[in-house]
Enzyme design. Sequence first.
Site, short mmCIF file in Angstrom:
data_model
loop_
_atom_site.label_atom_id
_atom_site.label_comp_id
_atom_site.label_asym_id
_atom_site.label_seq_id
_atom_site.Cartn_x
_atom_site.Cartn_y
_atom_site.Cartn_z
N SER A 286 0.84 -1.21 0.00
CA SER A 286 0.00 0.00 0.00
C SER A 286 0.86 1.25 0.00
O SER A 286 2.04 1.20 0.34
CB SER A 286 -0.89 0.02 1.25
N ASP A 287 0.25 2.36 -0.36
CA ASP A 287 0.93 3.62 -0.15
C ASP A 287 0.81 3.94 1.34
O ASP A 287 0.08 3.29 2.08
CB ASP A 287 0.32 4.71 -1.04
N SER A 288 1.56 4.97 1.74
CA SER A 288 1.69 5.25 3.17
C SER A 288 0.34 5.56 3.82
O SER A 288 -0.34 6.50 3.43
CB SER A 288 2.64 6.45 3.33
#
Length: 720
Positions: A286-288
Amino acid sequence: MKNYEKQIQALLSKMTPEEKIGQLQQCGPSLVGAFDVSFDELLNMMFDGRITKEEFDRLMGTAEQDFHEDDLRAGKIGSYNGIGDSATANRLQKIAVEETRLGIPLLFGYDVIHGFRTVTPIPLAESCAWEPALWEKTGRVAAKEATAAGVHLTFAPMVDVAKDARWGRVSEGAGEDVLLNGDYGAAKVKGFQGDDLAKEDAMAACLKHFAAYGAGEAGRDYNRVDLSMQRLWEEYMPSYKACIDAGARAIMPAFNDINGVPCTVNSWLLRDILREKWGFNGLVISDSNAIAECVSHGIAKDKRDAAKQALLAGMDMDMSSNSYVECLKELVESGEVPEHVLDGAAADVLRVKFELGLFDNPYQTNEERESLCLLTEEARSIAREAAVKSMVLLKNENQILPLKSDARIGIFGSLAADKGQMTGAWAIGARPEDCVSIVEACEARGVSYQYSEDGKDMLKIAASSDVLVAAVGEMKEESGEAASRADITLSREHLALVRDLLATGKPVVVVLFNGRPLAIPELAKHAPAILEAWHLGVEAGPAILEVLFGDVNPSGKLTTTFPAATGQCPMYYAHINTGRPGGKSKFTSKYLDAPVEPVYPFGYGLSYTTFAYGDLKAEKKEDAVRVSVSVSNTGERDGEEIVQCYVQDVAAKRVRPVRQLKGYEKVFLKAGETKEAVFTIPLEELSYYDWDMNKVDCEGILRIYVGGDSRAELMEEITL
Ligand code: GLC
């Protein structure tokens, strides 16, 4: 790639659900210190003035990094983001390998976007070289440095097609064209991963942001993406697919939604397309904090719901939201998430760790290798080559450039001396002291120059100078993530500086430092010479002087359109004609207060020589269109020309763009030399989607344009 399925299944069979969930957890070191708020909150307090910068710095002086070692020992962490030194990486790796029940090694991720310590030009700049071999070469340099510092995986390449210059992250990709983004990304994947991922100087590429992050409404970061399936598949998906085909072993779904479903929980995107259709079996990270942010999106009612949706949709690893470690155990125990889904995600993580050789060789670097591999002369020379090839000569009236070697130069503007600005956005491993500014390069080169940061003593300096150089544009913080701008013109101060310099009557060369296309109609009209120098990294200063003094002949070409006004965004070359294409007549598609044509078009760039095209031929050969053209260097000095081949399907089942780039080649020509450039365009690459999303072939008249930019007029028509 070697098959590790037996080892993966054998290991999974020994793992508890908690240990499987631990493998899906990526955390970054959190900052702790004499402040009882989170680091993000501390930043906000400074930004909104609740604490002064001095107070912030004092508090930061107390900060230490908490690496959550107890969680690591308990098998609750599978990966870290942002560990940029071998000593820390090895210390944490030792805990994972020697103090956890199964000794599964850690995976260290890092944002190595355009170099690690040897910072190379920002991707948008480097894309202007139109040279896959160069992109791979700088990717290899980045991998050698980053792996020496303990990195196993980079969150790059970013191949988000970006057609709206207001978006700050246009700086991080290869511009507005999907073919160039795909070629750029594939080259980077090869550079990062090398020929064997298990080698110590290879790191896994994590292409991003999947998908169509660059299509955010109004160029505002993180904003909604709402577009037709036709445009998604024709104008955005091919650049991600090119990276998958090049062998990328990880992928990062984007923050944005697509037509209302956030990529983070979009099973059509992550399972049906990425895995079923494209056969991807690498790591999806995932992105942050993106999983937790599905609550803000309004697609999940709470973190537990977000964790459930994300894992079921195919998200393997949770970057720093802690949703998986907090919620998955209970979700699996309740049966809401079948354990085989958890096994699948853990298997993807283990697979990349096996492919990286981490089980056999968890300590792939050490401090000695790190000290030997960072900022080598070889790396700097490649950074210099990339910087030279990334620059675009936009204007050169009366051949002001190249400058004579004994020219006396008056240099103005803080960007000429501010080394730290040369790194551009996303250069987290960079150190300003590694960068060389224009002023420092002048000193080193023995140039006769005077420097004024703010224009002070301008008349006095101008009186004793042959040429004036204005260093203007954007600070590095004005592009990159969370840096969309509602006004992409030059700042008032910079414009005033250029106007004042022009008023002295001396020749003025504008050197632009920016991370996006800027609306610069006034510069284009009044400045006699303009060199687009982006943010070029550690070798910015010397490279700029090599172009200004003509040691090298600039060859870069724009990969984004420069509009005349912000209000024209998004403005891009591959647009459709409409029934009333913009023209002189009132009732055509244009603005009352802006020209129809861009200030500088996609594919544009000047040279210190000139080129001419002729003898264009196009014919259908079996399942391809073959195009040939002659290119001549009609000037006085050797140079390179980026020959571009565009097509236009003039009557189709859906309206097609007026131009689409289908081939390009950088050709070196001695003064007076002529060569032939040949392009072979598979018919498959001319197909498109009809109203019902059926893939249809290009039929009827196809126009082929070839030239030195997207306005090329030399054209041949064939019938398919
Ligand atoms: C950021 C960016 C992403 C980056 C990630 C890890 O929010 O969107 O591109 O790789 O966080 O730092």
